[in-house]
Design a protein around this motif. Structure first.
Motif, mmCIF file in Angstrom:
data_model
loop_
_atom_site.group_PDB
_atom_site.id
_atom_site.type_symbol
_atom_site.label_atom_id
_atom_site.label_comp_id
_atom_site.label_asym_id
_atom_site.label_seq_id
_atom_site.Cartn_x
_atom_site.Cartn_y
_atom_site.Cartn_z
ATOM 1 N N LEU A 610 4.519 -8.584 0.302
ATOM 2 C CA LEU A 610 5.440 -7.857 -0.573
ATOM 3 C C LEU A 610 6.199 -8.769 -1.547
ATOM 4 O O LEU A 610 6.935 -8.293 -2.413
ATOM 5 C CB LEU A 610 6.454 -7.075 0.283
ATOM 6 C CG LEU A 610 5.838 -5.926 1.097
ATOM 7 C CD1 LEU A 610 6.856 -5.363 2.061
ATOM 8 C CD2 LEU A 610 5.314 -4.834 0.178
ATOM 9 N N LYS A 612 7.664 -10.814 -4.435
ATOM 10 C CA LYS A 612 7.608 -10.481 -5.863
ATOM 11 C C LYS A 612 7.188 -11.713 -6.686
ATOM 12 O O LYS A 612 6.613 -11.595 -7.757
ATOM 13 C CB LYS A 612 9.003 -10.015 -6.339
ATOM 14 C CG LYS A 612 9.439 -8.710 -5.712
ATOM 15 C CD LYS A 612 9.358 -7.582 -6.735
ATOM 16 C CE LYS A 612 9.339 -6.198 -6.144
ATOM 17 N NZ LYS A 612 10.149 -5.922 -4.987
ATOM 18 N N HIS A 654 -3.730 -3.905 2.553
ATOM 19 C CA HIS A 654 -3.038 -2.722 3.105
ATOM 20 C C HIS A 654 -3.238 -2.617 4.614
ATOM 21 O O HIS A 654 -2.455 -2.006 5.316
ATOM 22 C CB HIS A 654 -3.500 -1.440 2.394
ATOM 23 C CG HIS A 654 -4.859 -0.988 2.802
ATOM 24 N ND1 HIS A 654 -5.066 -0.214 3.908
ATOM 25 C CD2 HIS A 654 -6.071 -1.221 2.268
ATOM 26 C CE1 HIS A 654 -6.357 0.013 4.036
ATOM 27 N NE2 HIS A 654 -6.990 -0.595 3.049
ATOM 28 N N GLU A 660 0.610 4.503 5.839
ATOM 29 C CA GLU A 660 1.299 5.171 4.734
ATOM 30 C C GLU A 660 1.820 6.560 5.135
ATOM 31 O O GLU A 660 2.977 6.910 4.880
ATOM 32 C CB GLU A 660 0.318 5.290 3.551
ATOM 33 C CG GLU A 660 0.992 5.739 2.275
ATOM 34 C CD GLU A 660 0.008 5.858 1.108
ATOM 35 O OE1 GLU A 660 -0.976 5.106 1.063
ATOM 36 O OE2 GLU A 660 0.236 6.725 0.258
ATOM 37 N N ASN A 684 11.218 1.662 -0.650
ATOM 38 C CA ASN A 684 10.581 0.565 -1.397
ATOM 39 C C ASN A 684 9.235 0.161 -0.785
ATOM 40 O O ASN A 684 8.259 -0.054 -1.479
ATOM 41 C CB ASN A 684 11.493 -0.671 -1.438
ATOM 42 C CG ASN A 684 12.675 -0.425 -2.364
ATOM 43 O OD1 ASN A 684 12.650 0.513 -3.170
ATOM 44 N ND2 ASN A 684 13.714 -1.238 -2.240
ATOM 45 N N GLU A 687 6.632 2.702 -1.574
ATOM 46 C CA GLU A 687 6.143 2.529 -2.955
ATOM 47 C C GLU A 687 5.132 1.394 -3.040
ATOM 48 O O GLU A 687 4.076 1.510 -3.667
ATOM 49 C CB GLU A 687 7.322 2.214 -3.910
ATOM 50 C CG GLU A 687 8.063 3.428 -4.448
ATOM 51 C CD GLU A 687 7.119 4.559 -4.870
ATOM 52 O OE1 GLU A 687 6.387 4.353 -5.852
ATOM 53 O OE2 GLU A 687 7.095 5.625 -4.204
ATOM 54 N N ALA A 688 5.481 0.286 -2.375
ATOM 55 C CA ALA A 688 4.592 -0.888 -2.408
ATOM 56 C C ALA A 688 3.232 -0.553 -1.803
ATOM 57 O O ALA A 688 2.182 -0.925 -2.326
ATOM 58 C CB ALA A 688 5.244 -2.040 -1.660
ATOM 59 N N LYS A 690 1.888 2.412 -1.504
ATOM 60 C CA LYS A 690 1.193 3.334 -2.407
ATOM 61 C C LYS A 690 0.518 2.549 -3.532
ATOM 62 O O LYS A 690 -0.603 2.851 -3.946
ATOM 63 C CB LYS A 690 2.175 4.336 -3.016
ATOM 64 C CG LYS A 690 2.436 5.542 -2.130
ATOM 65 C CD LYS A 690 3.259 6.560 -2.877
ATOM 66 C CE LYS A 690 3.590 7.736 -1.987
ATOM 67 N NZ LYS A 690 4.756 8.462 -2.505
ATOM 68 N N GLY A 691 1.221 1.523 -3.990
ATOM 69 C CA GLY A 691 0.678 0.695 -5.078
ATOM 70 C C GLY A 691 -0.587 -0.036 -4.674
ATOM 71 O O GLY A 691 -1.399 -0.419 -5.499
ATOM 72 N N MET A 692 -0.733 -0.268 -3.372
ATOM 73 C CA MET A 692 -1.930 -0.990 -2.888
ATOM 74 C C MET A 692 -3.102 -0.060 -2.664
ATOM 75 O O MET A 692 -4.199 -0.518 -2.363
ATOM 76 C CB MET A 692 -1.624 -1.640 -1.528
ATOM 77 C CG MET A 692 -0.772 -2.834 -1.614
ATOM 78 S SD MET A 692 -0.545 -3.379 0.093
ATOM 79 C CE MET A 692 0.798 -4.465 -0.165
ATOM 80 N N HIS A 693 -2.852 1.244 -2.739
ATOM 81 C CA HIS A 693 -3.891 2.210 -2.380
ATOM 82 C C HIS A 693 -5.162 2.018 -3.210
ATOM 83 O O HIS A 693 -5.113 1.831 -4.416
ATOM 84 C CB HIS A 693 -3.355 3.640 -2.568
ATOM 85 C CG HIS A 693 -4.382 4.671 -2.236
ATOM 86 N ND1 HIS A 693 -4.603 5.107 -0.960
ATOM 87 C CD2 HIS A 693 -5.276 5.318 -3.027
ATOM 88 C CE1 HIS A 693 -5.580 5.981 -0.970
ATOM 89 N NE2 HIS A 693 -6.006 6.137 -2.218
ATOM 90 N N GLU A 694 -6.283 2.060 -2.546
ATOM 91 C CA GLU A 694 -7.569 2.007 -3.256
ATOM 92 C C GLU A 694 -8.433 3.147 -2.744
ATOM 93 O O GLU A 694 -8.387 3.478 -1.549
ATOM 94 C CB GLU A 694 -8.298 0.691 -2.946
ATOM 95 C CG GLU A 694 -7.664 -0.531 -3.571
ATOM 96 C CD GLU A 694 -8.424 -1.808 -3.195
ATOM 97 O OE1 GLU A 694 -9.021 -2.418 -4.078
ATOM 98 O OE2 GLU A 694 -8.418 -2.166 -2.000
#
Ligand code: PEP
Ligand code: MG
Length: 934
Positions: A610, A612, A654, A660, A684, A687-688, A690-694
């Motif tokens: 995670l 940044k 992930h 999730e 947060n 969200e992170a 979800k951002g990794m979802h493929e």
């Protein structure tokens, strides 16, 4: 005119027909017929006989009648036997009696038919009484014929004969058949003849030729009996082979106390010990010993009763074993002091005995070490690694009063299951209700085989080590205890008891086929230690030596190994230790990500993911570094002197994060309840994630792609590997680290990442002021990497086939879902012969592997090639790896022994013909510039 019948002295004629192949001789006259012919030729006393061939059987099956000329040939052969024995078929004054037995190419014990005493009629029985002066024997023989003929030829139910005999004995107060007098047997013969007439509507045939004809036909027909067909299906025996029929002069073991009959193995078929093991009964006939109805005496005690015959028997069986170079399973009869051998065949044996006998025979010089290795199949090794009862748990069970009974340890191994008292219910409970079952019977018969196969274990209260239950259980590797005579079985009440202890149907027991003990309840089991199996260890050493021999495989110059080695997939030092103990000579795959999942490490890993900024990530990675260094240190130490391949991180990130859906649920619940503390952090995180979802993570950001996107992780891993290797070297451990980059699709990926990592390796060695050999290489998991292997090998110093992914990507079948969704149907429908995730698909995936090796070695002749997918422990796939020139296969530590044996089998099966040059011309082309380490 086709010759359908061969006499005892016509072995040469059969050999001629078979073109000199003994295997084909067995195909024509069956295993039993071939054994009898061979024994006769060797001068062993065998009663005169003749054999109707399997070709005759097949002709009979086709036409529904004997082929033209066969019966006439049978009659002619009978005349020769009459002449040889000086007796006459059907002649009351001097009667010849014969047996009619099945005998297929491959032994199918108890699956087909046998009829004894053919030739007895009312008149002949009277004649036999006069000739032998033994009325009891004559009536006993006649009643057996009526019963056998009725059940086998005319399909009368056993029970129709057994019931009146049981009633008669009860009335007379007899316990044993031995209590029956001549008059009793005469009476029973009359009863049996009435039963026969009632059941068949005909009188028992008084024409001996009719008896012989119908008996021959019945044996032919028994080839297609349900149980024989089921047996062939299970054993993979072709249904087209047919059975031969052996018609053999009867000799009698029931002519008084100077007569007897027995069965024996030249070595112990349960343990493999080099000691004759068998049973005999005095004054008894054929089936009495194996039927388990009378408890027989051990063969060594025969020396006291009939010393001369015993001595002759021991001499003959020793000769037979030397001749066939294998343990022999023999049947014999002693008629008034004269020994007759009725059968010899290679004995069925347990997995344990198979290994011991093969190793002993090689050490005795009877067979070669190569023969010994070839005789043991990977399945046998598999069975030997099966669970046994935990010793201390058994002692505890005894202390707790759970001991139930002890019998003969007929087939080794531990079994825990629910008790059922007949074969059909046992099978039903196992197959339909998925229960673990133990079949319990007083004794078993061929009709019980399906129940035995479906059972975890078998228990009988009667019979010895050569009884039907014992022989069949050993063959199928089912743990079995027989002759536990303290157990009283009540088939009607469906329960058994020993004294006060009662076990009802459906209750649990534990059967120890290794010691013969039976316990009530469940006893925990353990996996056996390979160390204790000294013969297996010795055999596997021979297997390793075979693989490493110069003459076994064409190897390219500079090849890192001579033959195919066995390495192991191990992530932790304890797995590596086990792998080494089991004989692995390298680690072919350490999946480093498994180490990230440990509870103390996962939060750090998640923080690292995670992060940044690169700095933030480096802080987390610096925390992980000591953990990883320690992991690798342990592995190097366990594998001192052997190569260790460590794969850099492979799965999508992930996988290290919380689920999730679960997290979303938590967030919603908190929002609904109005809880605010920690909510922001969870939101947060969500969200992170979800951002990794493929959509297709297995084809997404993983493997080398991840390393290129986030090189800090693998940089930390390489530092940890080399620091650990340097520390180990300083302690005197010989390290051979090999760093493996996963999921490469193009050499450009390697060109990007590998030099960076190699710089770290060089830096660590400089810092630590130490040098050792190492390699950087890649997995071949993507078809493109295989196709462009020539390019990939410019960078990679080794290839390791990741055949799980390579199969997934070549077929386009999801390795996680295909088996569940459609692979079974594909196999059932014959679209796929085998599951490609278990056995390498040689035509597709296998071809890619072969191409990759050939192309890769054009660039780098000394390219090291291995396999680390699940296929590395599968014997068929191992054979393919040998053929295409792999240096090693890597598999789970538990499968290492099986893989070692399979590798030797492949080497022996594909050894180059003599005169072939060791350096193949194709490989000579391979003189190319090889990328140098920077
Ligand atoms: C493979 O793909 O065969 C392999 C060994 O890697 P993994 O199973 O970890 O993907
Ligand atoms: Mg993979």
């Amino acid at each position: 005119m086709t010759k359908w019948i061969y006499l005892f002295n016509e072995v040469k004629e059969v050999e001629k027909l078979a073109g000199g192949s003994w295997d084909d001789v067995k195909g024509i006259v069956g295993g039993k017929g071939a054994g009898l012919l061979d024994m006769t030729r060797a001068g062993v006393p065998v009663p005169p006989f003749f054999t109707a061939t399997t070709l005759a059987c097949n002709a009979y099956q086709k036409a529904g009648k004997f082929p033209a000329g066969m019966w006439e040939q049978e009659l002619k052969a009978l005349k020769v036997i009459e002449k040889k024995t000086g007796k006459k078929f059907g002649d009351p004054k001097n009667p010849l009696l014969v047996s009619c037995r099945s005998g297929a190419k491959f032994s199918m014990p108890g699956m087909m038919n046998t009829i004894l005493n053919i030739g007895l009629t009312d008149a002949v029985t009277e004649g036999l009484i006069k000739a032998t002066n033994n009325a009891r024997f004559a009536w006993d023989s006649y009643r057996r014929l009526v019963e056998m003929f009725g059940t086998v030829v005319m399909d009368v139910d056993d029970e129709a004969f057994e019931h009146p005999l049981a009633e008669f004995k009860k009335e007379k107060g007899y316990n044993l058949d031995l209590d029956m007098t001549a008059e009793d047997w005469q009476f029973i013969t009359g009863t049996y003849k009435q039963v026969y007439k009632q059941q068949t509507g005909e009188d028992f045939p008084q024409d001996p030729y009719k008896q012989l004809k119908l008996a021959t036909e019945a044996v032919f027909k028994s080839w297609n009996a349900k149980r024989a067909t089921a047996y062939r299906n299970k054993e993979g025996i072709s249904h087209t082979l047919g059975t031969a029929v052996n018609i053999c002069t009867m000799v009698f073991g029931n002519m008084g106390d100077d007569s007897g009959t027995g069965v024996a193995f030249t070595r112990n078929p349960s343990t493999g010990d080099h000691k004759m093991m068998g049973d005999y009964l005095l004054n008894a006939q054929g089936e009495d010993v194996v039927a388990g109805i009378r408890t027989p005496d051990a063969i060594e005690n025969l020396v006291k009763k009939l010393p001369q015959a015993y001595k002759q028997f021991m001499g003959i069986t020793a000769k037979l074993e030397k001749h066939y170079k294998d343990i022999q399973d023999v049947e014999f009869t002693i008629e008034r002091g004269t020994l007759w051998m009725l059968q010899t065949r290679n004995g069925k044996r347990t997995a344990k005995a198979s290994v011991k006998i093969a190793v002993d025979m090689a050490n005795e010089g009877l067979i070669t070490k190569e023969d010994a290795v070839m005789r043991v199949t990977p399945e046998i090794v598999d069975a030997l690694l099966h669970p046994q009862f935990d010793d201390s748990a058994m002692k505890q069970a005894e202390k707790d009063g759970h001991f139930f009974a002890k019998g003969v340890n007929a087939s080794p191994g531990a079994a825990v299951g629910q008790v059922y008292f007949d074969a059909d219910i046992t099978e039903k409970m196992a197959l339909e209700h998925k229960q673990e079952t133990i079949m319990v019977r007083p004794f078993t018969k061929p009709d019980d085989v399906h129940g035995m196969i479906a059972s975890r274990g078998v228990l009988t209260s009667e019979g010895g080590a050569t009884s039907h239950a014992a022989v069949v259980a050993r063959q199928f590797g089912v743990p079995c205890v027989v002759g536990a005579s303290a157990i009283k079985i009540d088939l009607e009440k469906r329960e058994m008891h020993v004294g006060e202890i009662v076990v009802k149907e459906g209750e649990w027991i534990s059967v120890n086929g290794t010691t013969g003990q039976v316990f009530v309840g469940k006893i925990p089991m353990t996996t056996p230690s390979l160390d204790e199996q000294t013969e297996l260890m010795e055999l596997l050493k021979w297997a390793d030596n075979i693989c490493a021999r110069k003459d076994m495989r064409v190897a390219p110059k500079g090849s890192p190994t001579r033959g195919l080695q066995v390495w192991a997939n191990a992530d932790y030092p304890k797995d590596a230790q086990r792998a080494r103990a089991y004989g692995a000579v390298g680690i072919g795959l350490c999946r480093t990500e498994h180490m990230f999942f440990e509870t103390s490490r996962l939060p750090i890993v998640q923080r690292m993911i995670l992060a940044k900024t690169s700095e933030e990530r480096t802080v987390a990675l610096n925390e992980l570094l000591p953990y990883q260094r320690k992991d690798f240190d342990g592995l190097f130490e366990a594998m001192d002197g052997c190569p260790v391949i460590i794969r850099l991180i492979d799965p999508p990130l992930h996988e290290f994060m919380p689920d999730e859906e679960k997290l979303l649920e938590e967030v919603i619940t908190m929002r609904v309840k109005g809880e605010t503390e920690g909510l922001k952090a969870k939101e947060n995180l969500l969200e992170a994630i979800k951002g990794m979802h493929e959509s297709n993570p297995m084809m997404g950001l993983r493997g080398v792609r991840l390393s290129i996107n986030m090189p800090e992780i693998v940089e930390m891993q390489v530092r940890a590997i080399f620091e650990a290797a340097a520390d180990c070297t300083k302690r005197g451990v010989v390290v051979k680290p090999e760093v493996m980059i996963p999921l490469t699709g193009t050499v450009k990926e390697l060109e990007w990442i590998q030099p960076r990592l190699e710089r770290i390796a060089a830096a660590v060695m400089q810092e630590k002021e130490i040098k050792f050999d190492y390699k950087f290489g890649t997995m071949i998991e993507i078809p493109r990497a295989a196709v462009t292997a020539k390019e990939v090998a410019k960078q990679a110093e080794f290839f390791s086939f990741g055949t799980n992914d390579l199969t997934q990507m070549t077929y386009g079948y999801s390795r996680d879902d295909a088996e569940r969704n459609f692979l079974i149907t594909y196999q059932e429908q014959g679209i796929l012969e085998k599951n490609p995730f278990q056995t390498i698909d040689r035509d597709g995936v296998g071809k890619l592997m072969q191409w990759a090796i050939e192309e890769g070695r054009k660039t780098r002749p000394n390219l090291e090639v291995g396999i680390c997918g699940e296929h590395g422990g599968d014997p068929d796939s191992i054979e393919w790896c040998h053929i295409i020139g792999n240096n090693y296969v890597s598999c789970s530590p538990f499968r290492v022994p099986i893989a070692r044996l399979a590798a030797a089998h492949a080497a022996l099966k594909h050894r180059p013909q003599k005169g072939l040059k060791v350096q193949s011309s194709k490989l000579k082309v391979a003189k190319k510039k090889v990328a140098k380490k920077k």
